[in-house]
Motif scaffolding. Structure first.
Motif, PDB file in Angstrom:
ATOM      1  N   VAL A  28      32.770  33.508  39.313  1.00 41.42           N
ATOM      2  CA  VAL A  28      32.416  34.622  40.191  1.00 41.42           C
ATOM      3  C   VAL A  28      33.089  34.453  41.559  1.00 41.42           C
ATOM      4  O   VAL A  28      33.558  35.427  42.150  1.00 41.42           O
ATOM      5  N   SER A  29      33.184  33.237  42.047  1.00 39.80           N
ATOM      6  CA  SER A  29      33.812  33.022  43.353  1.00 39.80           C
ATOM      7  C   SER A  29      35.280  33.448  43.342  1.00 39.80           C
ATOM      8  O   SER A  29      35.770  34.026  44.309  1.00 39.80           O
ATOM      9  N   MET A  30      35.986  33.191  42.229  1.00 42.38           N
ATOM     10  CA  MET A  30      37.384  33.600  42.123  1.00 42.38           C
ATOM     11  C   MET A  30      37.480  35.123  42.037  1.00 42.38           C
ATOM     12  O   MET A  30      38.364  35.735  42.649  1.00 42.38           O
ATOM     13  N   LEU A  31      36.574  35.751  41.298  1.00 46.04           N
ATOM     14  CA  LEU A  31      36.557  37.204  41.211  1.00 46.04           C
ATOM     15  C   LEU A  31      36.332  37.819  42.583  1.00 46.04           C
ATOM     16  O   LEU A  31      37.017  38.767  42.975  1.00 46.04           O
ATOM     17  N   ARG A  32      35.384  37.257  43.322  1.00 48.23           N
ATOM     18  CA  ARG A  32      35.099  37.772  44.670  1.00 48.23           C
ATOM     19  C   ARG A  32      36.301  37.586  45.591  1.00 48.23           C
ATOM     20  O   ARG A  32      36.601  38.447  46.410  1.00 48.23           O
ATOM     21  N   GLN A  33      36.998  36.460  45.449  1.00 51.20           N
ATOM     22  CA  GLN A  33      38.177  36.221  46.269  1.00 51.20           C
ATOM     23  C   GLN A  33      39.248  37.264  45.968  1.00 51.20           C
ATOM     24  O   GLN A  33      39.875  37.804  46.881  1.00 51.20           O
ATOM     25  N   LYS A  34      39.472  37.564  44.700  1.00 53.89           N
ATOM     26  CA  LYS A  34      40.469  38.570  44.315  1.00 53.89           C
ATOM     27  C   LYS A  34      40.082  39.953  44.852  1.00 53.89           C
ATOM     28  O   LYS A  34      40.936  40.686  45.334  1.00 53.89           O
ATOM     29  N   LEU A  35      38.795  40.292  44.771  1.00 54.51           N
ATOM     30  CA  LEU A  35      38.342  41.568  45.308  1.00 54.51           C
ATOM     31  C   LEU A  35      38.527  41.621  46.819  1.00 54.51           C
ATOM     32  O   LEU A  35      38.975  42.635  47.370  1.00 54.51           O
ATOM     33  N   ASP A  36      38.190  40.533  47.489  1.00 59.13           N
ATOM     34  CA  ASP A  36      38.341  40.473  48.941  1.00 59.13           C
ATOM     35  C   ASP A  36      39.813  40.621  49.335  1.00 59.13           C
ATOM     36  O   ASP A  36      40.134  41.320  50.296  1.00 59.13           O
ATOM     37  N   LYS A  60      41.980  42.307  47.872  1.00 60.60           N
ATOM     38  CA  LYS A  60      42.361  43.711  47.678  1.00 60.60           C
ATOM     39  C   LYS A  60      41.593  44.648  48.601  1.00 60.60           C
ATOM     40  O   LYS A  60      41.764  45.863  48.551  1.00 60.60           O
ATOM     41  N   GLY A  61      40.690  44.077  49.424  1.00 54.60           N
ATOM     42  CA  GLY A  61      39.900  44.890  50.344  1.00 54.60           C
ATOM     43  C   GLY A  61      38.787  45.665  49.659  1.00 54.60           C
ATOM     44  O   GLY A  61      38.346  46.693  50.157  1.00 54.60           O
ATOM     45  N   LEU A  62      38.314  45.153  48.521  1.00 54.45           N
ATOM     46  CA  LEU A  62      37.258  45.827  47.755  1.00 54.45           C
ATOM     47  C   LEU A  62      35.918  45.129  47.959  1.00 54.45           C
ATOM     48  O   LEU A  62      35.855  43.990  48.415  1.00 54.45           O
ATOM     49  N   ASP A  63      34.844  45.824  47.597  1.00 53.23           N
ATOM     50  CA  ASP A  63      33.477  45.315  47.725  1.00 53.23           C
ATOM     51  C   ASP A  63      33.299  44.067  46.865  1.00 53.23           C
ATOM     52  O   ASP A  63      33.701  44.043  45.699  1.00 53.23           O
ATOM     53  N   LEU A  89      37.636  45.034  39.464  1.00 56.93           N
ATOM     54  CA  LEU A  89      39.008  44.514  39.430  1.00 56.93           C
ATOM     55  C   LEU A  89      39.854  45.249  38.395  1.00 56.93           C
ATOM     56  O   LEU A  89      41.020  45.564  38.652  1.00 56.93           O
ATOM     57  N   GLU A  90      39.277  45.499  37.230  1.00 57.72           N
ATOM     58  CA  GLU A  90      40.023  46.206  36.189  1.00 57.72           C
ATOM     59  C   GLU A  90      40.343  47.629  36.619  1.00 57.72           C
ATOM     60  O   GLU A  90      41.442  48.131  36.376  1.00 57.72           O
ATOM     61  N   GLU A  91      39.399  48.269  37.294  1.00 56.57           N
ATOM     62  CA  GLU A  91      39.630  49.629  37.793  1.00 56.57           C
ATOM     63  C   GLU A  91      40.733  49.625  38.850  1.00 56.57           C
ATOM     64  O   GLU A  91      41.603  50.500  38.850  1.00 56.57           O
ATOM     65  N   ALA A  92      40.719  48.635  39.729  1.00 54.72           N
ATOM     66  CA  ALA A  92      41.752  48.542  40.765  1.00 54.72           C
ATOM     67  C   ALA A  92      43.120  48.294  40.139  1.00 54.72           C
ATOM     68  O   ALA A  92      44.124  48.843  40.592  1.00 54.72           O
ATOM     69  N   ALA A  93      43.158  47.479  39.078  1.00 57.69           N
ATOM     70  CA  ALA A  93      44.427  47.201  38.398  1.00 57.69           C
ATOM     71  C   ALA A  93      44.963  48.465  37.737  1.00 57.69           C
ATOM     72  O   ALA A  93      46.160  48.755  37.802  1.00 57.69           O
TER      73      ALA A  93
END
Length: 115
Positions: free
Chosen positions: A72-80, A82-85, A97-101
């Motif tokens: 989850v920490s890696m997922l949150r880092q990737k979202l951060d 990309k400037g996402l929640d 993340l999948e939606e952003a991709a």
């Protein structure tokens, strides 16, 4: 214990990641005995340590889009990045993340079609 008791998910994640990376030192520390106050937290720490040891033994890292295998920490880092929640469950983070991709692939396709 503080992060768990105050429902600070990001702080709790950081603490769990620290435990996984430094488990021997944590187990030898004076504060380790306090962990017995929260059996649920102990279960989470053991599960994270087990996953962490399996990852160290794995020959390859998860791919850039292998979100289900990421912590989850890696997922949150990737979202951060990309400037996402960054709030929500693991499933919500993966979905975001999948939606952003998909959105970025659509943007690239539109640019290619314009050229």
């Amino acid at each position: 214990l503080f992060a768990d008791g105050t429902h600070c998910a990001m702080l709790k994640e950081a603490g769990i990641n620290f435990f996984v990376a430094n488990s021997e030192a944590v187990m030898e520390s004076a504060g380790c005995a306090d962990l017995t106050e929260s059996p649920d937290l102990l279960k989470e720490l053991l599960a994270a340590a087990l996953v962490g040891s399996k990852k160290r033994a794995a020959p390859s890292e998860p791919g850039d889009r292998d979100y289900k295998r990421m912590r989850v920490s890696m997922l949150r880092q990737k979202l951060d990045d990309k400037g996402l929640d960054v709030d929500g469950s693991k499933e919500m983070l993966i979905s975001r993340l999948e939606e952003a991709a998909t959105d970025s692939e659509d943007d690239v396709s539109a640019i290619v079609l314009l050229d």
